[in-house]
Each structure stands twice: as C-alpha cells, then as structure tokens.
Design an enzyme around this catalytic site. Structure first.
Site, mmCIF file in Angstrom:
data_model
loop_
_atom_site.group_PDB
_atom_site.id
_atom_site.type_symbol
_atom_site.label_atom_id
_atom_site.label_comp_id
_atom_site.label_asym_id
_atom_site.label_seq_id
_atom_site.Cartn_x
_atom_site.Cartn_y
_atom_site.Cartn_z
ATOM 1 N N GLU A 65 120.725 64.153 24.855
ATOM 2 C CA GLU A 65 119.406 64.149 24.217
ATOM 3 C C GLU A 65 119.278 63.223 23.008
ATOM 4 O O GLU A 65 120.187 63.151 22.199
ATOM 5 C CB GLU A 65 119.111 65.553 23.675
ATOM 6 N N ASP A 82 113.126 76.137 24.587
ATOM 7 C CA ASP A 82 114.289 75.271 24.446
ATOM 8 C C ASP A 82 114.840 75.501 23.021
ATOM 9 O O ASP A 82 114.224 76.185 22.202
ATOM 10 C CB ASP A 82 113.925 73.800 24.700
HETATM 11 C C1 BGC Z 1 118.244 71.086 25.823
HETATM 12 C C2 BGC Z 1 118.260 71.995 27.011
HETATM 13 C C3 BGC Z 1 119.452 72.919 26.942
HETATM 14 C C4 BGC Z 1 119.470 73.640 25.629
HETATM 15 C C5 BGC Z 1 120.652 74.554 25.446
HETATM 16 C C6 BGC Z 1 118.402 71.845 24.537
HETATM 17 O O1 BGC Z 1 118.457 71.027 23.424
HETATM 18 O O2 BGC Z 1 117.032 70.368 25.807
HETATM 19 O O3 BGC Z 1 118.260 71.263 28.199
HETATM 20 O O4 BGC Z 1 119.403 73.819 28.008
HETATM 21 O O5 BGC Z 1 119.490 72.708 24.568
HETATM 22 O O6 BGC Z 1 121.822 73.867 25.261
HETATM 23 C C1 BGC Z 2 123.822 71.957 21.047
HETATM 24 C C2 BGC Z 2 123.079 71.656 22.313
HETATM 25 C C3 BGC Z 2 121.632 71.567 22.013
HETATM 26 C C4 BGC Z 2 121.345 70.618 20.867
HETATM 27 C C5 BGC Z 2 119.898 70.586 20.516
HETATM 28 C C6 BGC Z 2 123.465 70.940 19.976
HETATM 29 O O1 BGC Z 2 124.140 71.221 18.782
HETATM 30 O O2 BGC Z 2 125.187 71.970 21.255
HETATM 31 O O3 BGC Z 2 123.324 72.614 23.296
HETATM 32 O O4 BGC Z 2 120.947 71.183 23.126
HETATM 33 O O5 BGC Z 2 122.106 70.943 19.741
HETATM 34 O O6 BGC Z 2 119.586 69.762 19.438
#
Ligand code: BGC
Ligand code: BGC
Length: 749
Positions: free
Chosen positions: A547, A349
């Site tokens: 998230e 990830d």
């Molecule tokens: C998320 C994933 C996602 C990845 C790419 C991560 O932070 O947990 O689900 O696929 O970012 O954007």
């Molecule tokens: C990105 C996401 C990713 C996340 C993780 C963001 O800046 O756009 O895709 O999952 O960072 O922390």
C-alpha cells in the site's frame, strides 16, 4: 523455428483467445429477472443497469436467526460494542480482550505471536487459544457466550506465517485464467489458515486496478471485470465454501475487499478519489462482489477511497462529507446491505474511519452510522477511546441502538454460520497446530503449477526457448536469487521487505530451481566462466512494496529502469550481455506491467513472471518444457508501450458502447498497448508477433507522468496535483508517525 505460418498480431491473438474463452458466454450477457421484478445476479459476467439482488449460497437459517435474537436480547450495550471492536494483535492482550469483551482481533502484515517472525503453527494456535479462553471466561457468568475470532491477510497463501506456501500474487493468477485452479488455491490456503487456528482471511481482493501507478495493482486479478468475476466466486468457494464448508474445520470465513472502487482512483493514488459513474462502478468495479457474494462470502471490507458521485449523499449531517466510502451510507447500507441483500458483516479497513472528514481513528460515529459493523481500530490508544465513544454516542442518541443491533446481529450471524459456538478452542480443532500442513508438498506443487500458469511469454525470438538441458547458463540480474522479489509485498512483513532466505524455509529461488533442473555445475554466475554457447538468463525486477509505498509518484514514470538505480543496473546487465553476442532470456518480476521496451529489444526471450511466490520451479518447468509444460498465461492487464501509458484498459465486454472516461487513456492512439489484453506466446502456437520486438521505439520522456514538462526545478506541476501531492505527503507523514509510535510502544514494553 516456427511451425505455424500464421502471424499473430497482439490484437488478433487476444481476440482469438477471448472469443474462444470458455468463461464468457456471449449468449448470456443479460441478467435474469425474477417474478417480483428484482434483477438477480447471473452466473456469468453480465451488464446491470441497476444494482442486482444476490442470492447467496450461504442461506438464511431460521434456527440461527432465532438463537441470535435470544442472545442479542441478553447483551448489554458494552458487550455489543465490544463485538464491534477489532484491534491489532500487538495492541491488545488477552486480559484486555476479556475486560472489554472484544469480539475479534486481526494480525496486521508483520504482526506475529509474541513478535516472533518464525512462530510455528502450534505457536499461532496457542496464541489464538489465549484470546479464545479469555473470552470464554469473560462470558462464564452470563448464561450465554459469544466466541472470539481472529482475522488475517492470507492473500496469496497464508503469507504472514513462517513456512507457509506462498502462491503467486493475484496479478499472476489473473494471467493464468484458470478458475478451477483458483478454487484449489483457495482450499489450500484455507487449510493453512486453519492449521494456525485462525478463523477468517481478508481475501480475496476483487479490485479492478485501472491505473498502473497504484501500488496495489498486483493485488488485483485483472484490469477488466471478466476474470475478476470468474475468479471471485471460485476463490470464496475455495476459502470458505457454502453452508457446510464454512462450518468445517478446514475452511475459513472469506472477505471480499475493498468495497468499492479501490482500483479506480485518479492517477492510481492509494486511498484516492474514484470518479467513475455509478453504471461503471457497478459493471467494472463491483463485478467481483457479484460472484463473491453469490458464492457466500460472509464479510465485505470497506475501502479507503472516496466516490465522487451525487448518489453518494452526505449522511454525516456535517455538510463537509469528503465522500469516503467508510462514511457512505449509500454504498454500505443502501446498496450493499439493501439492494444487493448482503446479510453478512462489513468490516472497516485499517482505521478507515479516520479517512472521513471530521473523524479521527478513535472517534467516528459517522462510520458507525454509515453501516460498518466491525471496526479495525488497530492501536490501543485508539480502540479504547473508540469503544467509550461509541457507548457515549449511543447513550446521547448520536448513534441509534437499532444500528448497533444491526451490527451485532450480523457479527453473531457470521460467527454462528461459521460454527464458532460448537468448535472447541483453536488448538483442539482438527488441523490446528499441525506444522506439516504449512508449506506441504501438495500445496507447494499447486503453487508451482500456479507459478507456471501465471507466466506470460512476451517474446521468443528464433525459439530461443525452450532451453536445452545441455546448455550452460550464465545467471545474472538482481532477482536471480531473491525471495523478496519473487514474493513481493504482504509476505511475512507488510511491505515484503526485511526478509531473507531464512524467512522462507523450503522455498525455491530461480537460481535454486535452475540448479535443480540442470545441475549446479551448469549454472554460472561468474562472467569469466562463460563460453561461446552459454545462454544468459537474466532475472530482473521490482523490489517488494505494498500500500501507498508502492505508488508511482507524479515525478516518476512506469519505466522500470528509470525508477531506481538498481533497476537501471538490471537494464545495463541485459544490454551488456546482449552486446557480448549472447542469447539473453529475461525474466521480469513485477507487481504491474511496466515500460520495458529497451529490455525487450535487448532480449531474445522476455517473460512477465509477476510475483510468482516461493516456487520458482514453476518457472524452470516452462523454460525447459518439462513434461511438455507450455506457456499458457495470457495478459490480464494491457502492456504499455510508452513511459506514461499508465491507464490503458481493455474495453469491458459487458458494457456496450463503453465511453472511455477522461482519466483513462485512449488505447487506439498513442497509448495503444504494446501487447494487448489476452496476449501471450506459447510453444504450441508459435513465437512471432508482427511488431519488431528487436527495434521497439524508445520513449525519451524525461519527466514524470504527473508533470507537464521536465523537472528542472522550475517544472510546472498542475496546481491540482500539487495540492494533492501535499495532501498525500501529509498523509504519509501521519501514517509514518502512527507506525513509528507503534514500534516505539512495542520496544518500550
Ligand atoms: C489494507 C487491507 C488489509 C488491512 C489489514 C489495510 O491497510 O488495505 O487490505 O486487509 O490493512 O492488514
Ligand atoms: C500493517 C498493515 C496495514 C497497514 C495500514 C501496517 O502497519 O501491518 O497490515 O495494512 O499498517 O497502514
């Protein structure tokens, strides 16, 4: 009025629905055993005492295997490591991709070609061409080539792309309980991804979110393994297909995530600690992998969480292993690649290696040795040193060459199975650059169908629904005309914030849908226009989040109106309209079940609409019973009756004698759900519940679910959670700095 004399209690209703459920075959609750005694994953949800072997629909092709070994034999160490690096779009130029001979890139949530949020399908494909061509040139003098690929989060439609169809988030799809529709959604999504020239989607999420405080609950189909199992294989089949689909121009590589146990962290903390036993890990949290990998998913993404079990041994040799899955040789190499027999690739990830004790984003041989194959090392300042470090670590023996060869073999295998050697540059593929595919009428109709099927009717007093075409509507509430609230996180931007109606061409808000249904002249937003017979439709709901930002903190509860002043205002609107004597129909948009007893008491009808996406016409179809449309959605998550019933899960049907772990709540006691898993009313069945939904008991708790007593400044917060809160806060500070740094670099370019 109600035609049926039967009274449906929530429990009875869910039992009826579940026993009549065609997707769970009671006779087939044991797994099958092959002649050599390995357990083979069965076609329906089963119980496993051991990790089973999965026979993937995408089969081993000896021709491909021999071509891979010929290519591998010619690759330098640098070329191999280049395949293992996956930066974010904003942090790698085509020239750099060529220089480092990179294997792939991703566009994170909110990354678009040249920073253009409104980039067209042709713009995306043209950008994909730039990288594809750069890699073609990089290998020009090598006598062999390794094609480039691009991954994206198409998790509810091709959601990061302007003009794409935005389907309901997985929580709503789970309520629809319609595996066949999931397959169609997968196919439609794959086509839209193919229209932009990309190769791979980070979907489906097969998490089993067990705690509503987690900010990613909406990304999971259900709290329970049954629907997840029934869906994962269908979604993979729709997105990717088997040997042939994967090679075609209309499907893309599918990726089950996040391996494993992401939905089972304590207190629902994102990236937190999972303490489930191996038996429950297998039978609850891994169910989606069993069907998803069987359907042929070629990629598995490692998860940010840790797993606290002795089986998760320390392979780092540091003695300080914090049990993060990214460093788990047991889960990635021994279980996933070994016991399950997964022969595709494992991607980390977003800087997931950084989660492991002793690692940084730019340096982490432990994550390589654990068995991750592609590293989503997103920032330029990290991926370049990471690349150099891996090369040095192979040269000094920290990482064995055989590990690198395993990784690259898997990467080449997936690329070859996806026909990337034979496909022309992205824009020359048959669907690429075709803007008409994005948000096509056909796909929007499907999203509308899905939005309808995802609705769960929780209350319908005196059959206030269906609405009649000649009734005048007073429309109120923060979500009445708001695409952000309809689409949620992972919609054009990462958190789903900073979007306006102009970012979703062709989309329909609830207001637009109502006006289309009954005429704008019958939809009022000025309370002065209300007459005696006007019905109030109040759309309320959560702001978008993704998230960790969406996690409910220790000092908070899952009470909707308690979370933000704007949400309290929504409750006030419902109460005020009720107090005027109006009939109130409340439509609730949310990424999780929440405590809304007061909202329900003050509504005549109450609908859980989850995060339905861009097609609100699906909501009015059910409200007005258009062409006989009914409410068929049923809860795939238990609905809370108190402010802190955060961890109320149906007993999984595949686990006989399930012993509720200490961090899950006892659902037969004070945390008995208000509406059990499987509950949902419909016009056909009737509208009654034996619970008096006008007089639900209100919970007067005035302190957070992570606190012991009111937070008057002297609150005693358990030591353990103080430390945890501090750790989590520091983590956020770190992530915020990382993001700020990227924004700054972007601005300085
Ligand atoms: C998320 C994933 C996602 C990845 C790419 C991560 O932070 O947990 O689900 O696929 O970012 O954007
Ligand atoms: C990105 C996401 C990713 C996340 C993780 C963001 O800046 O756009 O895709 O999952 O960072 O922390």
């Amino acid at each position: 009025m109600n035609n049926t004399p039967i009274k449906f209690t929530p429990i009875l209703l869910s039992t009826l629905l579940l026993t009549g459920c065609p997707f769970f075959d009671d006779d087939d609750d044991s797994s099958s055993q092959s002649s050599d005694n390995t357990i083979i994953v069965s076609d329906s949800l089963a119980y496993y005492a051991e990790w089973p072997t999965i026979e993937s629909k995408v089969t081993v092709d000896t021709d491909i295997e021999s071509q891979i070994s010929v290519i591998l034999g010619q690759m330098t160490l640098e070329e191999k490591v280049g395949q293992m690096i996956q930066p974010n779009l904003d942090d790698v130029t085509p020239e750099e991709a060529k220089q480092y001979k990179l294997g792939s890139l991703l566009n994170g949530g909110g990354s678009w070609p040249d920073g253009d949020k409104h980039a067209s399908a042709a713009d995306w494909a043209a950008k994909a061409d730039e990288y594809w061509t750069a890699l073609d040139e990089a290998y020009a003098d090598r006598g062999f080539k390794v094609p480039f690929m691009w991954a994206t989060d198409a998790v509810h439609g091709h959601n990061n792309v302007f003009g794409a169809t935005v389907f309901p988030h997985n929580i709503g799809l789970g309520a629809a309980n319609d595996p066949e529709m999931i397959n169609r959604i997968g196919k439609a999504t794959a086509k839209e991804v193919a229209a932009t020239g990309l190769d791979w989607t980070f979907a489906p999420t097969v998490a089993a979110p067990r705690d509503y405080r987690w900010g990613r609950v909406y990304e999971g189909y259900s709290e329970d393994p049954e629907i997840i199992f029934n869906y994962a294989g269908q979604m993979v089949d729709g997105l990717q297909g088997g040997n042939e689909g994967l090679k075609s121009d209309s499907q893309v590589i599918s990726n089950v995530k996040h391996w494993v146990g992401d939905g089972g962290t304590q207190d629902g903390v994102d990236r937190g600690e999972n303490h489930y036993s191996e038996e429950y890990m297998m039978n609850i949290h891994a169910a989606g992998y069993f069907s998803g990998l069987k359907a042929g998913a070629q990629v598995v993404m490692s998860s940010f969480n840790s797993w606290h079990d002795d089986a998760n041994y320390d392979q780092t040799g540091t003695g300080e292993y914090n049990k993060k899955v990214h460093g788990s040789k047991y889960l990635i190499t021994d279980v996933l690649k070994g016991k399950l027999g997964f022969d595709g690739l494992v991607v980390t990830d977003w800087n997931g290696q950084n989660e492991i004790n002793g690692c940084t984003s730019s340096n982490c041989p432990e994550a390589v040795n654990a068995g991750n194959d592609i590293f989503m090392v997103t920032a330029r300042t990290d991926w370049q040193p990471f690349y150099e470090n891996v090369i040095a670590q192979v040269n000094d023996g920290t990482i064995e060459m055989s590990r690198i060869d395993d990784a690259v073999t898997r990467i080449l295998r997936v690329k070859m199975r996806a026909n990337l050697w034979n496909k022309p540059k992205p824009s020359d593929r048959s669907l690429a650059g075709n803007d008409a595919i994005l948000g096509s009428d056909e796909h929007r109709a499907l999203a509308r169908e899905a939005a309808t099927k995802s609705l769960v009717l929780l209350k319908n007093k005196d059959s206030v629904l269906p609405l009649q075409a000649n009734q005048q509507i007073y429309l109120a509430g923060s979500a009445a005309d708001d695409l952000q609230k309809q689409t949620g996180g992972w919609s054009l931007t990462w958190q789903g914030t900073e979007n306006t109606i102009d970012d979703f061409p062709g989309a329909t808000t609830l207001k637009m849908a109502l006006e289309a249904q009954v005429g704008a002249e019958n939809v009022f937003t000025d309370i002065n226009d209300v007459t005696e017979d006007t019905i109030a439709v109040v759309a309320i709901g959560e702001d978008p989040y993704a998230e960790f930002v969406g996690d409910i903190k220790d000092h908070q509860t899952i009470g909707f109106a308690d979370l933000k002043t704007a949400y309290a205002a929504d409750l006030a609107t419902v109460k005020e309209l009720k107090a005027r004597g109006m009939k109130v129909v409340t439509i609730f948009f949310s990424g999780r079940p929440m405590y809304v007893n007061e909202e329900i008491n003050n509504s005549d009808a109450f609908i859980a609409a989850w995060l339905p996406g861009t097609e609100a016409g699906g909501i009015t179809d059910a409200l007005y019973q258009v062409s006989g449309t009914d409410f068929t959605g049923r809860l795939s998550y238990s609905w809370p009756n108190t402010l802190c019933s955060t961890t109320i899960n149906r007993v999984p049907m595949n686990i006989e004698g399930y012993v509720t772990p200490e961090w899950e709540q006892d659902i037969s006691g004070e945390h008995m759900p208000l509406f059990a898993y499987g509950y949902g009313l419909s016009y056909a069945i009737g509208e009654e519940s034996d619970v008096d939904l006008d007089n639900l008991t209100l919970d007067s708790r005035d302190y957070g679910c992570g606190q012991d007593q009111p937070d008057d400044g002297l609150a005693t917060i358990p030591m353990e959670s103080t430390v945890k809160r501090l750790a989590v806060s520091l983590h956020y500070v770190f992530l915020a700095r990382q993001t700020a740094g990227r924004v700054l670099m972007y601005l300085l370019r």
